[in-house]
Design a protein around this motif. Structure first.
Motif, PDB file in Angstrom:
ATOM      1  N   ALA A 277       0.975  -1.111   0.383  1.00 39.29           N
ATOM      2  CA  ALA A 277       0.309   0.262   0.150  1.00 39.29           C
ATOM      3  C   ALA A 277       0.762   1.635  -0.331  1.00 39.29           C
ATOM      4  CB  ALA A 277      -0.715  -0.207   1.360  1.00 39.29           C
ATOM      5  N   VAL A 278       0.366   2.209  -0.894  1.00 34.55           N
ATOM      6  CA  VAL A 278       1.316   3.680  -0.911  1.00 34.55           C
ATOM      7  C   VAL A 278       0.276   4.819  -0.338  1.00 34.55           C
ATOM      8  CG1 VAL A 278       2.881   4.914  -2.225  1.00 34.55           C
ATOM      9  CG2 VAL A 278       2.975   2.890  -2.386  1.00 34.55           C
ATOM     10  N   ALA A 279       0.338   5.089  -0.133  1.00 35.45           N
ATOM     11  CA  ALA A 279      -0.794   6.142   0.441  1.00 35.45           C
ATOM     12  C   ALA A 279      -0.624   7.268  -0.314  1.00 35.45           C
ATOM     13  CB  ALA A 279      -0.224   6.693   2.137  1.00 35.45           C
ATOM     14  N   GLY A 280      -1.331   7.731  -0.435  1.00 38.95           N
ATOM     15  CA  GLY A 280      -1.718   9.168  -1.032  1.00 38.95           C
ATOM     16  C   GLY A 280      -3.007   8.477  -2.518  1.00 38.95           C
ATOM     17  N   GLY A 281      -3.862   9.536  -2.398  1.00 41.05           N
ATOM     18  CA  GLY A 281      -5.055   9.383  -2.403  1.00 41.05           C
ATOM     19  C   GLY A 281      -4.848   9.601  -4.414  1.00 41.05           C
ATOM     20  N   GLY A 282      -5.835   9.510  -5.073  1.00 38.00           N
ATOM     21  CA  GLY A 282      -5.766   9.674  -6.415  1.00 38.00           C
ATOM     22  C   GLY A 282      -4.746   8.617  -6.782  1.00 38.00           C
ATOM     23  N   GLY A 283      -3.432   8.152  -5.848  1.00 37.38           N
ATOM     24  CA  GLY A 283      -2.260   7.585  -6.835  1.00 37.38           C
ATOM     25  C   GLY A 283      -1.398   7.879  -7.336  1.00 37.38           C
TER      26      GLY A 283
ATOM     27  N   ASN B 204       0.903   9.306  -5.898  1.00 31.82           N
ATOM     28  CA  ASN B 204       2.799   8.089  -5.601  1.00 31.82           C
ATOM     29  C   ASN B 204       3.292   7.353  -5.491  1.00 31.82           C
ATOM     30  OD1 ASN B 204       2.185  11.040  -3.633  1.00 31.82           O
ATOM     31  ND2 ASN B 204       2.282  10.375  -1.869  1.00 31.82           N
ATOM     32  N   ALA B 205       2.143   6.132  -5.404  1.00 32.89           N
ATOM     33  CA  ALA B 205       1.994   4.597  -5.996  1.00 32.89           C
ATOM     34  C   ALA B 205       2.229   4.949  -7.538  1.00 32.89           C
ATOM     35  CB  ALA B 205       0.329   3.936  -5.781  1.00 32.89           C
ATOM     36  N   MET B 206       2.097   5.317  -8.505  1.00 34.35           N
ATOM     37  CA  MET B 206       2.578   4.912  -9.508  1.00 34.35           C
ATOM     38  C   MET B 206       3.855   5.308  -9.865  1.00 34.35           C
ATOM     39  SD  MET B 206       0.516   4.063 -11.523  1.00 34.35           S
ATOM     40  CE  MET B 206      -0.185   3.231 -10.083  1.00 34.35           C
ATOM     41  N   THR B 207       4.469   6.272  -8.717  1.00 31.39           N
ATOM     42  CA  THR B 207       6.384   6.997  -8.446  1.00 31.39           C
ATOM     43  C   THR B 207       6.790   5.317  -7.948  1.00 31.39           C
ATOM     44  OG1 THR B 207       5.628   9.012  -7.950  1.00 31.39           O
ATOM     45  CG2 THR B 207       7.571   8.410  -7.751  1.00 31.39           C
ATOM     46  N   VAL B 208       6.045   4.962  -7.212  1.00 32.36           N
ATOM     47  CA  VAL B 208       7.397   3.809  -6.681  1.00 32.36           C
ATOM     48  C   VAL B 208       6.822   2.446  -7.427  1.00 32.36           C
ATOM     49  CG1 VAL B 208       6.544   1.927  -4.546  1.00 32.36           C
ATOM     50  CG2 VAL B 208       6.262   4.699  -4.307  1.00 32.36           C
ATOM     51  N   LEU B 209       5.757   2.590  -8.108  1.00 33.22           N
ATOM     52  CA  LEU B 209       5.531   1.304  -8.545  1.00 33.22           C
ATOM     53  C   LEU B 209       6.692   1.382 -10.429  1.00 33.22           C
ATOM     54  CD1 LEU B 209       4.308  -1.106 -10.548  1.00 33.22           C
ATOM     55  CD2 LEU B 209       2.430   0.432 -11.854  1.00 33.22           C
ATOM     56  N   LYS B 210       7.187   2.736 -10.813  1.00 37.42           N
ATOM     57  CA  LYS B 210       8.447   2.714 -12.234  1.00 37.42           C
ATOM     58  C   LYS B 210       8.631   2.683 -11.867  1.00 37.42           C
ATOM     59  CE  LYS B 210       5.576   6.159 -14.231  1.00 37.42           C
ATOM     60  NZ  LYS B 210       4.515   7.412 -14.053  1.00 37.42           N
ATOM     61  N   SER B 211      10.340   2.494  -9.801  1.00 37.69           N
ATOM     62  CA  SER B 211      10.925   2.017  -9.572  1.00 37.69           C
ATOM     63  C   SER B 211      10.809   0.850  -9.290  1.00 37.69           C
ATOM     64  CB  SER B 211      11.483   3.283  -8.347  1.00 37.69           C
ATOM     65  OG  SER B 211      10.737   2.683  -7.175  1.00 37.69           O
ATOM     66  N   ARG B 212       9.839  -0.348  -9.078  1.00 38.13           N
ATOM     67  CA  ARG B 212      10.452  -1.159  -8.946  1.00 38.13           C
ATOM     68  C   ARG B 212       9.940  -1.876 -10.566  1.00 38.13           C
ATOM     69  NH1 ARG B 212       8.236  -3.670  -3.999  1.00 38.13           N
ATOM     70  NH2 ARG B 212       8.121  -5.833  -5.751  1.00 38.13           N
ATOM     71  N   VAL B 213       9.408  -1.230 -11.130  1.00 38.86           N
ATOM     72  CA  VAL B 213       9.416  -1.831 -12.627  1.00 38.86           C
ATOM     73  C   VAL B 213      10.330  -1.933 -12.686  1.00 38.86           C
ATOM     74  CG1 VAL B 213       8.694  -2.297 -14.737  1.00 38.86           C
ATOM     75  CG2 VAL B 213       7.254  -2.196 -12.692  1.00 38.86           C
ATOM     76  N   VAL B 214      11.716  -0.804 -12.614  1.00 39.62           N
ATOM     77  CA  VAL B 214      12.843  -0.615 -13.555  1.00 39.62           C
ATOM     78  C   VAL B 214      14.058  -1.689 -12.615  1.00 39.62           C
ATOM     79  CG1 VAL B 214      14.176   1.186 -13.076  1.00 39.62           C
ATOM     80  CG2 VAL B 214      12.043   1.944 -14.554  1.00 39.62           C
ATOM     81  N   ALA B 215      13.326  -1.824 -11.208  1.00 40.76           N
ATOM     82  CA  ALA B 215      14.453  -2.367 -10.906  1.00 40.76           C
ATOM     83  C   ALA B 215      14.047  -4.257 -11.645  1.00 40.76           C
ATOM     84  CB  ALA B 215      14.669  -2.245  -9.369  1.00 40.76           C
ATOM     85  N   GLY B 216      13.525  -4.121 -11.893  1.00 41.00           N
ATOM     86  CA  GLY B 216      13.129  -5.452 -12.574  1.00 41.00           C
ATOM     87  C   GLY B 216      12.371  -6.204 -11.221  1.00 41.00           C
ATOM     88  N   ASN B 217      11.961  -5.545 -10.634  1.00 40.13           N
ATOM     89  CA  ASN B 217      11.073  -6.531  -9.440  1.00 40.13           C
ATOM     90  C   ASN B 217       9.606  -5.569  -9.195  1.00 40.13           C
ATOM     91  OD1 ASN B 217      10.648  -7.705  -6.768  1.00 40.13           O
ATOM     92  ND2 ASN B 217      11.497  -6.300  -5.681  1.00 40.13           N
ATOM     93  N   PRO B 218       8.714  -6.068 -10.535  1.00 35.93           N
ATOM     94  CA  PRO B 218       7.396  -5.918 -10.439  1.00 35.93           C
ATOM     95  C   PRO B 218       6.896  -6.756  -9.041  1.00 35.93           C
ATOM     96  CG  PRO B 218       7.886  -6.968 -12.422  1.00 35.93           C
ATOM     97  CD  PRO B 218       9.079  -7.125 -11.415  1.00 35.93           C
ATOM     98  N   PRO B 219       6.036  -6.063  -9.193  1.00 36.48           N
ATOM     99  CA  PRO B 219       4.570  -6.890  -7.466  1.00 36.48           C
ATOM    100  C   PRO B 219       3.558  -7.567  -8.428  1.00 36.48           C
ATOM    101  CG  PRO B 219       3.796  -4.588  -8.066  1.00 36.48           C
ATOM    102  CD  PRO B 219       5.093  -5.299  -8.777  1.00 36.48           C
ATOM    103  N   ALA B 220       2.783  -8.638  -7.728  1.00 38.36           N
ATOM    104  CA  ALA B 220       2.261  -9.440  -9.048  1.00 38.36           C
ATOM    105  C   ALA B 220       0.777  -8.555  -9.684  1.00 38.36           C
ATOM    106  CB  ALA B 220       1.551 -10.133  -8.634  1.00 38.36           C
ATOM    107  N   ALA B 221       0.146  -7.638  -8.994  1.00 38.99           N
ATOM    108  CA  ALA B 221      -0.489  -6.488  -9.629  1.00 38.99           C
ATOM    109  C   ALA B 221      -0.481  -5.447  -9.022  1.00 38.99           C
ATOM    110  CB  ALA B 221      -2.061  -7.498  -9.106  1.00 38.99           C
ATOM    111  N   ALA B 222      -0.538  -4.524  -9.766  1.00 40.68           N
ATOM    112  CA  ALA B 222      -0.739  -3.060  -9.738  1.00 40.68           C
ATOM    113  C   ALA B 222      -2.230  -2.724  -9.637  1.00 40.68           C
ATOM    114  CB  ALA B 222       0.548  -2.531  -9.979  1.00 40.68           C
ATOM    115  N   GLN B 223      -2.244  -0.564  -9.497  1.00 37.72           N
ATOM    116  CA  GLN B 223      -4.064  -0.877  -9.313  1.00 37.72           C
ATOM    117  C   GLN B 223      -3.069   1.020 -11.050  1.00 37.72           C
ATOM    118  OE1 GLN B 223      -4.993   1.087  -5.899  1.00 37.72           O
ATOM    119  NE2 GLN B 223      -6.670   2.224  -7.317  1.00 37.72           N
ATOM    120  N   ILE B 224      -3.578  -0.105 -11.626  1.00 38.51           N
ATOM    121  CA  ILE B 224      -3.505   0.845 -13.114  1.00 38.51           C
ATOM    122  C   ILE B 224      -4.793   0.981 -13.541  1.00 38.51           C
ATOM    123  CG2 ILE B 224      -1.908   0.921 -14.956  1.00 38.51           C
ATOM    124  CD1 ILE B 224       0.305  -0.661 -13.667  1.00 38.51           C
TER     125      ILE B 224
END
Ligand code: GAL
Length: 415
Positions: A57-63, A65-85
């Motif tokens: 969970a990445v706090a921040g309505g509208g998402g 913050n969550a999208m910024t964190v997601l990008k860094s995880r995917v760039v690092a080659g370690n994506p979550p199984a699912a993401a709110q996109i």
């Protein structure tokens, strides 16, 4: 069967299920009271299937913050199984080649026949499902505290902006805050799209905020929208900058403020607080928008995974999301309506029933519109640029309406 045989049988079943049990890491931004309760239902379903839920969970309505964190995880080659996109961002992620193909689950569960075609299309990339939709939120809602309206002598919910300002004046006179606003750019943007739709109508919204047509964006109707928008600000309280949306909802719940402009995730907060629509509060379309519907469909995109048990858990997550049990209980808590067609609405309240009815009616009338503030209408780059320009205008009273129009139109040209 002897007891020892029974024990062996049970052991085999358990071993069988744990063999296919996997971990599912899910990135989302649902951290408010109503949101957390809602996503908790998905966790329960996954756990009942023997899977492990890893909450991301990445706090921040509208998402944002969550999208910024997601990008860094995917760039690092370690994506979550699912993401709110959601919305056009699904296509962008899929074009990177990082999303999983969900067609096996979608075919087995008959998604094509269970979803409105326009929603199904958005979940696919080059004809293959890459995301699973959760709900339909309506964005053009106004929430009102009934006691505050009554104490202020406001009868009936305002249907036009003129009626709204007249009501807001009465509320102010009685010492209440007319508009509970959370001063974050995505919330400023949410109010902005409500005003554009209310002032200009569905066709204008479509031209200006979906087609990003420069003529519409620089028209007198846009100037009028900005004038109305600025006027709303004068009815907010000085503590609004930076405020989270759910704290603004709490001001309406607690009889401090009369109105909030927010999508129906706000209803999730009223529900979590035990408040009843009609009795404690009222949901109504934002002024001038009763015949239109700005939609916001939440969805989870799934990332490519290597491990077989993780893939199984991911497929089970996709199936669960579209299942009737989840669609009902999640949306009862979240304030939205099921995205799956032909669901029984008996347990839903009047706001959800109105949303459901209006979704169908506006779809027929051609006034069902994607919300730009919630990632449904345009690509993320243009959305971000317009959002910033709108927010600057909201926050700085020295920016003239003419300059506001110019900077929003310029931002809309961002590729
Ligand atoms: C929206 C999202 C909703 C709601 C809201 C506030 O973008 O679609 O589900 O959670 O943000 O966080």
């Amino acid at each position: 069967m002897k007891l020892s045989q029974l024990a062996t049988a049970v052991a085999l079943v358990v071993a069988g299920s744990t063999a296919m049990a996997g971990e599912v890491e899910v990135l989302h931004w649902w951290t408010s009271g109503g949101e957390a309760k809602s996503v908790g239902e998905l966790k329960k379903i996954m756990q009942s299937k023997g899977h492990t839920w890893k909450d991301f969970a990445v706090a921040g309505g509208g998402g944002d913050n969550a999208m910024t964190v997601l990008k860094s995880r995917v760039v690092a080659g370690n994506p979550p199984a699912a993401a709110q996109i959601k919305g056009p961002a699904i296509q962008e992620w899929a074009s990177e080649g990082v999303l999983a193909n969900l067609d096996t689950t979608a075919k087995a569960e008959k998604w094509d026949s269970l979803l409105p075609p326009v929603v199904a299309e958005g979940m696919k990339y080059k004809g293959n499902y890459v995301a699973a939709p959760v709900n339909v939120h309506r964005v053009n809602w106004m929430w009102a505290n009934n006691a505050v309206l009554q104490k202020s002598g406001v009868t009936g919910v305002p249907k036009t902006w003129d009626e709204f300002f007249a009501a807001a004046d009465k509320v102010k006179k009685m010492g209440f805050i007319p508009v509970a606003h959370g001063g974050q750019n995505w919330q400023d943007f949410t109010t902005f799209e409500d005003v554009v739709l209310g002032v200009g109508g569905a066709k204008f919204y479509q031209d200006a905020l979906i087609k990003l047509d420069q003529k519409a964006l620089t028209s007198p109707t846009m100037a009028k929208s900005l004038e109305t928008y600025r006027k709303i600000k004068s009815y907010t309280d000085p503590a609004s900058p930076g405020r989270d949306w759910n704290l603004a909802t709490a001001m309406v719940i607690q009889e401090k403020a009369a109105f909030q402009f927010m999508g129906d995730w706000a209803k999730g907060e009223f529900t979590a607080a035990g408040k009843v629509p009609g009795k404690d509060y009222t949901c109504a379309a934002t002024p001038g928008t009763a015949n239109a519907y700005t939609f916001n469909v939440d969805s989870f995109a799934m990332f490519k995974l290597k491990d077989a048990t993780a893939q199984k858990a991911q497929a089970d997550l996709a199936a669960a999301i579209m299942g009737t049990d989840f669609q009902e209980v999640f949306n009862l808590n979240k304030g939205s309506i099921p995205v799956r067609l032909n669901m029984d609405m008996a347990k839903f309240d009047d706001c959800a029933k109105l949303s459901s009815k209006d979704f169908v009616a506006t779809s027929k009338a051609g006034t069902l519109l994607p919300s730009i503030a919630h990632g449904m209408a345009v690509k993320p780059a243009a959305e971000g640029a317009i959002k910033d320009a709108v927010s600057q205008f909201w926050n700085d009273d020295k920016i003239s309406v003419a300059d506001g129009v110019k900077s929003i139109a310029k931002a809309a040209a961002t590729q």
